[in-house]
Design a protein around this motif. Structure first.
Motif, PDB file in Angstrom:
ATOM      1  N   LEU A  33      84.125  70.288  39.658  1.00  0.00           N
ATOM      2  CA  LEU A  33      83.521  71.427  38.981  1.00  0.00           C
ATOM      3  C   LEU A  33      82.012  71.339  39.090  1.00  0.00           C
ATOM      4  CD1 LEU A  33      85.394  71.059  35.569  1.00  0.00           C
ATOM      5  CD2 LEU A  33      86.163  72.476  37.474  1.00  0.00           C
ATOM      6  N   THR A  34      81.339  72.465  38.903  1.00  0.00           N
ATOM      7  CA  THR A  34      79.891  72.462  38.778  1.00  0.00           C
ATOM      8  C   THR A  34      79.546  72.471  37.299  1.00  0.00           C
ATOM      9  OG1 THR A  34      79.574  73.629  40.858  1.00  0.00           O
ATOM     10  CG2 THR A  34      77.753  73.677  39.295  1.00  0.00           C
ATOM     11  N   ASP A  35      78.836  71.445  36.859  1.00  0.00           N
ATOM     12  CA  ASP A  35      78.458  71.339  35.463  1.00  0.00           C
ATOM     13  C   ASP A  35      77.071  71.954  35.266  1.00  0.00           C
ATOM     14  OD1 ASP A  35      77.049  69.717  33.131  1.00  0.00           O
ATOM     15  OD2 ASP A  35      79.211  69.576  32.784  1.00  0.00           O
ATOM     16  N   ALA A  36      76.987  72.959  34.398  1.00  0.00           N
ATOM     17  CA  ALA A  36      75.728  73.679  34.210  1.00  0.00           C
ATOM     18  C   ALA A  36      74.648  72.781  33.631  1.00  0.00           C
ATOM     19  CB  ALA A  36      75.952  74.884  33.309  1.00  0.00           C
ATOM     20  N   ARG A  37      75.031  71.906  32.703  1.00  0.00           N
ATOM     21  CA  ARG A  37      74.026  71.051  32.075  1.00  0.00           C
ATOM     22  C   ARG A  37      73.496  70.002  33.038  1.00  0.00           C
ATOM     23  NH1 ARG A  37      74.012  68.114  26.171  1.00  0.00           N
ATOM     24  NH2 ARG A  37      72.016  67.052  26.462  1.00  0.00           N
ATOM     25  N   LEU A  38      74.394  69.392  33.793  1.00  0.00           N
ATOM     26  CA  LEU A  38      73.962  68.343  34.722  1.00  0.00           C
ATOM     27  C   LEU A  38      73.491  68.899  36.056  1.00  0.00           C
ATOM     28  CD1 LEU A  38      76.497  65.432  34.167  1.00  0.00           C
ATOM     29  CD2 LEU A  38      74.460  66.069  32.861  1.00  0.00           C
TER      30      LEU A  38
END
Length: 299
Positions: A33-38
């Motif tokens: 997944l693409t993590d928005a925070r990281l």
């Protein structure tokens, strides 16, 4: 000593090309997944039972990672209100394989000649209700992760773990099995202690390399917005801590970051983070329930 290709550190996911799934294995619900925070890719491992979904390196049990770095860095976040398990198979210089497991399912430390099981106490966001009551009892702390559990940089000193708990000499890391329920950014091995709260310029000014301490490599780092501090956003746990033999002191010293542990004055570095009583209690508890003195009879 790690081979040249493993120095100064090895980005395990990148080196073994985890995203291709040719040199690693996955079972159950494992997704990138693409993590928005990281601001990057993370791997989500989830399932009704920890053993039902996992990410494993290398692909089969007959292979070995052969990673000789003293420290294993796991950048991960337990899933809120869930349990997780991580298994590490390490080889001793006597060619014995020892499994090191940690989980928030475990209620107490257990040990045999070939298996160490450590309870993992999940941290919560600073100032949260969970954080404020974190000093109450082991029953309140052990168990499913809190709703606002934080991203964590866990640093496992594999050499010290084998030496302290089993009087064995560490050779290399054979395999890693990350079981649900986790979000994982990366794995790294190194002989260096990486301090995520120190910048490259601060490290140069303080000559931290002389003490085996280095800033976190950029490809392994968690993002810190301008004006924020790393330790206000994330958890850093080094286990076991160096320095004092007292569980409370050794864990507390490692939490703000290795630079704060040094006996040498380092005026160029930021002041160590002041820990709240709840955090100190939680760190103390982590070591109390993973102390070598708590070893139970083989089972």
């Amino acid at each position: 000593v790690p081979a040249a290709w493993q120095r100064p550190y090895l980005n395990v996911f990148k080196h073994f090309r985890v995203e291709e799934w040719k040199r690693s294995a996955r079972e159950g619900d494992v997704a990138a997944l693409t993590d928005a925070r990281l601001k990057g890719t993370v791997y989500r491992i989830r399932g009704s039972l920890p053993a039902s979904s996992y990410l494993q390196l290398p692909r089969t049990g007959t292979q070995s990672l052969g990673l000789a770095g003293r420290y294993l860095y796991l950048l991960f976040r337990p899933m809120p209100r869930k349990h997780f398990v991580v298994h590490l198979d390490v080889a001793t210089e006597e060619n014995q394989v020892v499994r090191i497991s940690f989980s928030n399912l475990f209620k107490e430390f257990k040990s045999t000649a070939t298996w160490l099981q450590f309870p993992f106490v999940c941290g919560a966001a600073k100032g949260s209700a969970y954080d404020r009551v974190a000093g109450t009892s082991r029953r309140d702390l052990a168990g499913a992760a809190p709703a606002d559990v934080r991203w964590t940089c866990l640093v496992l000193d594999l050499r010290s773990i084998l030496s302290l708990y089993l009087s064995r000499r560490y050779s290399h890391l054979k395999s890693v099995k990350l079981c649900s329920n986790l979000l994982v950014k990366n794995l790294c091995t190194s002989d260096l202690v990486f301090d995520p709260g120190v910048t490259f310029s601060e490290a140069r000014q303080a000559d931290l390399a002389r003490r085996g301490v280095a800033p976190m490599p950029r490809e392994m780092a968690f993002p810190v917005p301008k004006g924020e501090k790393w330790h206000d956003l994330y958890d850093y746990i080094r286990f076991p801590s160096e320095g004092s033999k007292l569980p409370y002191d050794s864990i507390q010293k490692s939490c703000p970051g290795p630079a704060a542990v040094s006996e040498d004055p380092v005026p160029q570095l930021p002041q160590p983070v002041t820990l709240t009583k709840a955090v100190r209690d939680r760190l103390s508890l982590v070591h109390q329930i993973t102390s070598p003195k708590a070893v139970s009879a083989p089972w």
